[in-house]
Write an enzyme that holds these catalytic residues in place. Structure first.
Site, PDB file in Angstrom:
ATOM      1  N   ASP A 221       0.873  -1.174   0.000  1.00 22.88           N
ATOM      2  CA  ASP A 221       0.000   0.000   0.000  1.00 22.88           C
ATOM      3  C   ASP A 221       0.909   1.223   0.000  1.00 22.88           C
ATOM      4  OD1 ASP A 221      -1.651   2.127   0.480  1.00 22.88           O
ATOM      5  OD2 ASP A 221      -2.528   1.333   2.324  1.00 22.88           O
TER       6      ASP A 221
ATOM      7  N   ASN B 159       3.726   5.031 -10.184  1.00 24.67           N
ATOM      8  CA  ASN B 159       2.598   4.887 -11.111  1.00 24.67           C
ATOM      9  C   ASN B 159       1.262   4.661 -10.390  1.00 24.67           C
ATOM     10  OD1 ASN B 159       1.391   3.881 -13.887  1.00 24.67           O
ATOM     11  ND2 ASN B 159       1.023   2.217 -12.429  1.00 24.67           N
TER      12      ASN B 159
ATOM     13  N   TYR C  79      -8.220  14.523  -8.521  1.00 18.70           N
ATOM     14  CA  TYR C  79      -7.239  13.819  -9.346  1.00 18.70           C
ATOM     15  C   TYR C  79      -6.294  14.805 -10.037  1.00 18.70           C
ATOM     16  CZ  TYR C  79      -5.340  10.953 -13.101  1.00 18.70           C
ATOM     17  OH  TYR C  79      -4.489  10.325 -13.969  1.00 18.70           O
TER      18      TYR C  79
ATOM     19  N   LYS D 268      -2.232  15.327  -9.563  1.00 18.49           N
ATOM     20  CA  LYS D 268      -1.261  15.175 -10.646  1.00 18.49           C
ATOM     21  C   LYS D 268      -0.479  16.460 -10.889  1.00 18.49           C
ATOM     22  CE  LYS D 268      -1.936  10.861 -11.343  1.00 18.49           C
ATOM     23  NZ  LYS D 268      -0.850   9.888 -11.199  1.00 18.49           N
TER      24      LYS D 268
END
Ligand SMILES: NC(=O)c1ccc[n+]([C@@H]2O[C@H](COP(=O)([O-])OP(=O)(O)OC[C@H]3O[C@@H](n4cnc5c(N)ncnc54)[C@H](O)[C@@H]3O)[C@@H](O)[C@H]2O)c1
Length: 256
Positions: free
Chosen positions: A67, A94, A162, A166
């Protein structure tokens, strides 16, 4: 300069989130290139399937259920890698909460979902990079490849947690690159465009696919294969003078 500038054989490459989607393809590609992928994935069953797939093709891999959001779990994964191979050449950050995210306005994102996306995507990348750094510094070399997204320069609506996560990857990449340059550790980010994998994405429909393709210079679907060359390049001697960069790999959908 080594004989083959693009040779990654023998390199130990930790790939987080390698159980499905693009991470799985990175793992298969590194194994095929003679590298040793370390699969650091939270889903044990998917992890074992990818390891078995690599072994069935004659490759070598280490599967460690991990994790990335847990410091203890990340420390155990790095320790297992060093026990097995004595070095870490490359980390690919990733793993992310991505395919499962429903599309909604930022003011409708539940607080728990906001926290989870930022925790896995940002804190997970920070934890993994921090954990591999001592071994890379001791070796006097290393590569960290952080996965950002083409949604950042476009400010794509519907996934603010999200996109925010990023965007953080870009800042993190720049600071890490500056702080690790004297240790000969290159840190770069890759910004994929929307990439089709075997996984169904919670927020995609045929109209969205067509809309995205029309925004590209190269008007076709993007597949993991379109990203592999850039990732292998960043892991290879050929990219030794590139650091702190965010490379858009999206058929020209964005220009940085
Ligand atoms: N597919 C795309 O269109 C696209 C576009 C731009 C960027 N990206 C980025 O590329 C990367 C891979 O994308 P994908 O489409 O394969 O995503 P995906 O959601 O299909 O796969 C993510 C993987 O990460 C794993 N994971 C999630 N939480 C984890 C944790 N806490 N610890 C360890 N593993 C965990 C999942 O189990 C899964 O195997 C992600 O960082 C994503 O943000 C993808």
């Amino acid at each position: 300069m080594e004989n083959n500038r693009f040779d990654v054989s023998g390199r130990v490459v930790i790939i987080t989130g390698a159980g499905q989607g693009i991470g799985r393809d990175y793992a298969l590609a590194f194994a095929e290139a003679g590298a040793i992928p370390v699969l650091a994935e939270i889903n044990g069953e998917k992890l074992r399937n990818v390891a078995a797939e690599i072994e069935a093709k004659g490759g070598q891999a280490l599967a460690v259920e991990t994790d990335v959001g847990s410091p203890d779990s990340v420390a155990a994964m790095v320790a297992a890698t060093l026990d097995a191979y004595g070095k870490i050449d490359v980390l690919i950050n990733n793993a992310a909460v991505f395919a499962t995210i429903p599309q909604r306005k930022f003011y409708e994102i539940p607080y728990e979902e906001w926290n989870k996306v930022l925790h896995v995507n940002i804190t997970g990348s920070y934890l993994c990079a921090s954990a591999v750094t001592p071994a890379m510094r001791a070796a006097g070399q290393g590569r960290i490849i952080n996965i950002s997204s083409g949604t950042v320069p476009q400010g794509v609506p519907g996934f603010m947690h999200y996109v925010t996560s990023k965007a953080a990857i870009v800042g993190m990449t720049r600071v890490m690159a500056r702080e690790l340059g004297d240790d000969n550790i290159n840190v770069n980010a890759v910004m994929p465009g929307y990439t089709e994998t075997e996984v169904a994405h919670a927020s995609m429909d045929p109209d969205m696919h067509a809309f995205i393709q029309q925004k590209r210079i190269l008007k076709r679907p993007e597949t993991p294969d379109d990203l592999i060359g850039t990732i292998l390049f960043l892991a290879s001697p050929a990219s030794s003078f590139i650091t702190g960069q965010s490379i858009a790999c999206c058929g020209g959908e964005v220009m940085l």
